[in-house]
Design an enzyme around this catalytic site. Sequence first.
Site, PDB file in Angstrom:
ATOM      1  N   TYR A 119       3.848   9.869 -11.114  1.00 36.74           N
ATOM      2  CA  TYR A 119       2.949   9.023 -10.301  1.00 36.74           C
ATOM      3  C   TYR A 119       2.146   8.098 -11.217  1.00 36.74           C
ATOM      4  CZ  TYR A 119      -0.745   7.920  -6.881  1.00 36.74           C
ATOM      5  OH  TYR A 119      -1.634   7.278  -6.051  1.00 36.74           O
ATOM      6  N   SER A 151      -3.586   2.654  -8.758  1.00 37.33           N
ATOM      7  CA  SER A 151      -4.379   3.892  -8.777  1.00 37.33           C
ATOM      8  C   SER A 151      -5.119   4.002 -10.103  1.00 37.33           C
ATOM      9  CB  SER A 151      -3.449   5.091  -8.627  1.00 37.33           C
ATOM     10  OG  SER A 151      -4.171   6.293  -8.784  1.00 37.33           O
ATOM     11  N   ILE A 154      -9.999   9.241  -3.122  1.00 36.48           N
ATOM     12  CA  ILE A 154     -10.240   8.728  -1.766  1.00 36.48           C
ATOM     13  C   ILE A 154      -9.817   9.805  -0.756  1.00 36.48           C
ATOM     14  CG2 ILE A 154      -9.766   6.844  -0.136  1.00 36.48           C
ATOM     15  CD1 ILE A 154     -11.115   5.875  -2.765  1.00 36.48           C
ATOM     16  N   SER A 165       4.371   5.398 -12.609  1.00 36.35           N
ATOM     17  CA  SER A 165       4.737   4.414 -11.578  1.00 36.35           C
ATOM     18  C   SER A 165       3.564   3.471 -11.290  1.00 36.35           C
ATOM     19  CB  SER A 165       5.188   5.110 -10.291  1.00 36.35           C
ATOM     20  OG  SER A 165       4.109   5.768  -9.655  1.00 36.35           O
ATOM     21  N   LYS A 166       2.346   4.004 -11.263  1.00 37.56           N
ATOM     22  CA  LYS A 166       1.186   3.167 -10.933  1.00 37.56           C
ATOM     23  C   LYS A 166       0.816   2.262 -12.115  1.00 37.56           C
ATOM     24  CE  LYS A 166       0.344   4.456  -6.641  1.00 37.56           C
ATOM     25  NZ  LYS A 166       0.379   3.533  -5.499  1.00 37.56           N
ATOM     26  N   ASN A 169       0.808  -1.227   0.000  1.00 39.35           N
ATOM     27  CA  ASN A 169       0.000   0.000   0.000  1.00 39.35           C
ATOM     28  C   ASN A 169       0.842   1.278   0.000  1.00 39.35           C
ATOM     29  OD1 ASN A 169      -2.475   1.754   0.877  1.00 39.35           O
ATOM     30  ND2 ASN A 169      -0.951   2.062   2.488  1.00 39.35           N
TER      31      ASN A 169
HETATM   32  P1  NAD Z   1      -0.895   8.261   2.730  1.00 39.93           P
HETATM   33  O1  NAD Z   1       0.158   9.280   2.438  1.00 39.93           O
HETATM   34  O2  NAD Z   1      -1.768   8.469   3.923  1.00 39.93           O
HETATM   35  O3  NAD Z   1      -0.274   6.794   2.825  1.00 39.93           O
HETATM   36  C1  NAD Z   1       0.917   6.390   2.235  1.00 39.93           C
HETATM   37  C2  NAD Z   1       1.814   5.842   3.317  1.00 39.93           C
HETATM   38  O4  NAD Z   1       2.990   5.287   2.708  1.00 39.93           O
HETATM   39  C3  NAD Z   1       2.288   6.943   4.298  1.00 39.93           C
HETATM   40  O5  NAD Z   1       1.984   6.572   5.629  1.00 39.93           O
HETATM   41  C4  NAD Z   1       3.779   7.035   4.030  1.00 39.93           C
HETATM   42  O6  NAD Z   1       4.554   7.410   5.148  1.00 39.93           O
HETATM   43  C5  NAD Z   1       4.090   5.620   3.552  1.00 39.93           C
HETATM   44  N1  NAD Z   1       5.344   5.538   2.806  1.00 39.93           N
HETATM   45  C6  NAD Z   1       5.797   6.391   1.860  1.00 39.93           C
HETATM   46  N2  NAD Z   1       7.015   6.027   1.443  1.00 39.93           N
HETATM   47  C7  NAD Z   1       7.344   4.904   2.148  1.00 39.93           C
HETATM   48  C8  NAD Z   1       8.500   4.072   2.174  1.00 39.93           C
HETATM   49  N3  NAD Z   1       9.548   4.312   1.374  1.00 39.93           N
HETATM   50  N4  NAD Z   1       8.496   3.000   3.006  1.00 39.93           N
HETATM   51  C9  NAD Z   1       7.440   2.750   3.816  1.00 39.93           C
HETATM   52  N5  NAD Z   1       6.329   3.528   3.841  1.00 39.93           N
HETATM   53  C10 NAD Z   1       6.281   4.596   3.017  1.00 39.93           C
HETATM   54  O7  NAD Z   1      -1.793   8.191   1.413  1.00 39.93           O
HETATM   55  P2  NAD Z   1      -3.056   7.286   1.053  1.00 39.93           P
HETATM   56  O8  NAD Z   1      -3.946   8.178   0.291  1.00 39.93           O
HETATM   57  O9  NAD Z   1      -3.566   6.533   2.222  1.00 39.93           O
HETATM   58  O10 NAD Z   1      -2.389   6.290  -0.010  1.00 39.93           O
HETATM   59  C11 NAD Z   1      -2.232   4.895   0.180  1.00 39.93           C
HETATM   60  C12 NAD Z   1      -1.988   4.238  -1.176  1.00 39.93           C
HETATM   61  O11 NAD Z   1      -3.145   4.440  -1.998  1.00 39.93           O
HETATM   62  C13 NAD Z   1      -0.816   4.850  -1.946  1.00 39.93           C
HETATM   63  O12 NAD Z   1      -0.138   3.828  -2.642  1.00 39.93           O
HETATM   64  C14 NAD Z   1      -1.499   5.778  -2.929  1.00 39.93           C
HETATM   65  O13 NAD Z   1      -0.705   6.008  -4.070  1.00 39.93           O
HETATM   66  C15 NAD Z   1      -2.757   4.984  -3.248  1.00 39.93           C
HETATM   67  N6  NAD Z   1      -3.863   5.768  -3.787  1.00 39.93           N
HETATM   68  C16 NAD Z   1      -4.457   6.767  -3.062  1.00 39.93           C
HETATM   69  C17 NAD Z   1      -5.533   7.463  -3.620  1.00 39.93           C
HETATM   70  C18 NAD Z   1      -6.246   8.565  -2.879  1.00 39.93           C
HETATM   71  O14 NAD Z   1      -7.131   9.209  -3.480  1.00 39.93           O
HETATM   72  N7  NAD Z   1      -5.948   8.826  -1.618  1.00 39.93           N
HETATM   73  C19 NAD Z   1      -5.984   7.152  -4.903  1.00 39.93           C
HETATM   74  C20 NAD Z   1      -5.342   6.137  -5.606  1.00 39.93           C
HETATM   75  C21 NAD Z   1      -4.301   5.438  -5.039  1.00 39.93           C
END
Ligand code: NAD
Length: 271
Positions: free
Chosen positions: A164, A151, A199, A167-168, A100
């Site tokens: 981004y 994503s 989200i 990468s996704k 994640n």
């Molecule tokens: P978030 O920033 O709350 O969560 C991401 C977490 O990853 C953070 O806690 C961060 O510290 C951790 N992280 C980053 N680099 C890291 C590393 N090198 N090692 C370990 N941990 C690391 O964001 P989120 O919105 O909860 O996103 C979670 C996932 O969902 C991500 O992969 C994001 O790309 C994906 N995503 C989010 C959305 C959205 O709308 N929020 C949409 C599509 C995809």
Amino acid sequence: MRGLKDKVALVTGSGDPNGIGFAIAMELAKYGVHIVLNDIAETKDVEGNQKSLDELSAEIKKQGVRSIWVVADITDINSVAYMAGRIKEEFGHLNILCNNAGAIISPNFMHLMDDKAWKKTLDINLNGTFITSRAMMPLMKKGDCIVNIASRAGKFPAMCNGAYSVSKAGVIMLTKVLAKELGFLGMGIRVNALCPGQINTAMRKWGWELEAQLTQRDVAQRVEEVLETIPLGRIGTPEDVARVVAFLASDEASYITGQAINITGGQLMEL
Ligand code: NAD
């Protein structure tokens, strides 16, 4: 959900109490899954809502399951090897790997993109998913599964967030290659990806702010515009994603592999 009780799951990037990762960990714990929390630091710096991994782990344990936490950087092979070692020590094996952790680093138009930001984005989102999956494989066996959080941006080109998106898209293809190989090699490990849309987390809110700046609107206007593109008419929650992870990890999904499932309220539809 069948087949989840007493399984062991690692959810990377689960140290943000309002993030998708922690919601996934909590949802799995409700079904009796033992949880390994991970993040890059012991406390994720979330304005106004800091909680340490230790505190989050204590919340997970209230569901009656075991939980440990490991600080590890998923882009660092040694750090991930240490995490695999801790899981082996504590549980002996791993059943569910949820990749994640992810990040958006200094987004910009591609022709203006900074080298370091491009590399770091790919490193965290794509290389980190690869490094973690490879390192956890020796702990996994037939019937276990991987769920990668990709994503909508991996299927639909994001403006001013190209690194981004790329990468996704890579995570989606990695998911499919792994699913094919692990299937044909008879290892019986299912691998799927989720493609969330909008989200409501700190990452997305920051994205809306950035898009608002770029298009010279205020954030509320930008969110209104986004909502008009979502047939279900609402922004998603971390729990919307978490419930699908639990389904994919359960026996209910035992014939599903190599898929990249949209969780977008209909914002993205494909044939
Ligand atoms: P978030 O920033 O709350 O969560 C991401 C977490 O990853 C953070 O806690 C961060 O510290 C951790 N992280 C980053 N680099 C890291 C590393 N090198 N090692 C370990 N941990 C690391 O964001 P989120 O919105 O909860 O996103 C979670 C996932 O969902 C991500 O992969 C994001 O790309 C994906 N995503 C989010 C959305 C959205 O709308 N929020 C949409 C599509 C995809």
